[in-house]
Design a protein around this motif. Structure first.
Motif, short mmCIF file in Angstrom:
data_model
loop_
_atom_site.label_atom_id
_atom_site.label_comp_id
_atom_site.label_asym_id
_atom_site.label_seq_id
_atom_site.Cartn_x
_atom_site.Cartn_y
_atom_site.Cartn_z
N LYS A 1 0.79 -1.23 0.00
CA LYS A 1 0.00 0.00 0.00
C LYS A 1 0.82 1.28 0.00
N VAL A 2 2.05 1.22 0.52
CA VAL A 2 2.88 2.43 0.61
C VAL A 2 4.30 2.10 0.15
N GLU A 3 5.07 3.14 -0.12
CA GLU A 3 6.45 2.94 -0.56
C GLU A 3 7.28 2.32 0.57
N SER A 4 7.96 1.23 0.24
CA SER A 4 8.79 0.53 1.21
C SER A 4 10.04 0.00 0.51
N THR A 5 11.18 0.12 1.19
CA THR A 5 12.41 -0.48 0.70
C THR A 5 13.05 -1.23 1.85
N TRP A 6 13.72 -2.35 1.54
CA TRP A 6 14.31 -3.15 2.60
C TRP A 6 15.30 -4.17 2.05
N ASP A 7 16.12 -4.66 2.97
CA ASP A 7 16.94 -5.84 2.75
C ASP A 7 16.91 -6.61 4.08
N ASP A 8 17.81 -7.54 4.30
CA ASP A 8 17.76 -8.33 5.53
C ASP A 8 18.19 -7.57 6.78
N GLU A 9 18.80 -6.39 6.61
CA GLU A 9 19.33 -5.65 7.76
C GLU A 9 18.63 -4.33 8.06
N GLY B 1 15.26 -1.40 6.79
CA GLY B 1 14.08 -1.12 5.98
C GLY B 1 13.57 0.28 6.24
N GLU B 2 12.81 0.78 5.28
CA GLU B 2 12.23 2.12 5.39
C GLU B 2 10.83 2.07 4.79
N VAL B 3 9.86 2.60 5.53
CA VAL B 3 8.46 2.61 5.10
C VAL B 3 7.95 4.04 5.16
N HIS B 4 7.32 4.49 4.06
CA HIS B 4 6.80 5.86 3.97
C HIS B 4 5.28 5.83 4.06
N PHE B 5 4.77 6.09 5.26
CA PHE B 5 3.33 6.18 5.46
C PHE B 5 2.88 7.59 5.12
N PRO B 6 1.59 7.80 4.86
CA PRO B 6 1.11 9.17 4.57
C PRO B 6 1.40 10.17 5.70
N VAL B 7 1.43 9.70 6.95
CA VAL B 7 1.62 10.63 8.08
C VAL B 7 3.05 10.68 8.61
N GLY B 8 3.91 9.76 8.19
CA GLY B 8 5.27 9.73 8.69
C GLY B 8 6.04 8.54 8.15
N LYS B 9 7.23 8.33 8.68
CA LYS B 9 8.09 7.26 8.19
C LYS B 9 8.50 6.35 9.34
N ALA B 10 8.79 5.10 8.97
CA ALA B 10 9.34 4.13 9.92
C ALA B 10 10.65 3.62 9.35
N TYR B 11 11.68 3.62 10.19
CA TYR B 11 13.00 3.12 9.82
C TYR B 11 13.29 1.92 10.71
N MET B 12 13.70 0.81 10.10
CA MET B 12 13.97 -0.41 10.84
C MET B 12 15.40 -0.86 10.59
#
Length: 95
Positions: A26-34, A36-47
């Motif tokens: 549903k939203v822009e996400s990039t990741w590998d095994d170590e 990840g980054e997720v772009h939600f409409p209200v903010g971002k999550a970095y893992m």
């Protein structure tokens, strides 16, 4: 505004990939095994994982507390949905 939590588990890489892959529907996400980054409409999550410590750190960033709490609510519900085999308690801290 930024808040973070640290998950302790032997399966942190799996959680990172499963969460990012799921959000990518549903939203822009990039990741590998170590990491990840997720772009939600209200903010971002970095893992980011640290496999030597079996930890997954999740940072939620948004322009205000209400929006960062919205990102946290989505992360919380999905971590609990994907961690049925073990009980994970997420404690969020201000950065």
């Amino acid at each position: 505004m930024e808040k973070y939590t640290v998950i302790q588990s032997e399966h942190v890489s799996k959680y990172l990939v499963v969460l990012c892959r799921h959000f990518a529907r549903k939203v822009e996400s990039t990741w590998d095994d170590e990491k990840g980054e997720v772009h939600f409409p209200v903010g971002k999550a970095y893992m980011a994982t640290d496999v030597t410590k079996n930890t997954l750190t999740i940072r939620c960033v948004a322009e205000n507390e209400q929006k960062v709490n919205g990102v946290i609510a989505v992360i919380d519900s999905h971590v609990h949905m994907f961690s049925r085999r073990e009980t994970l308690q997420l404690t969020w801290h201000s950065a």
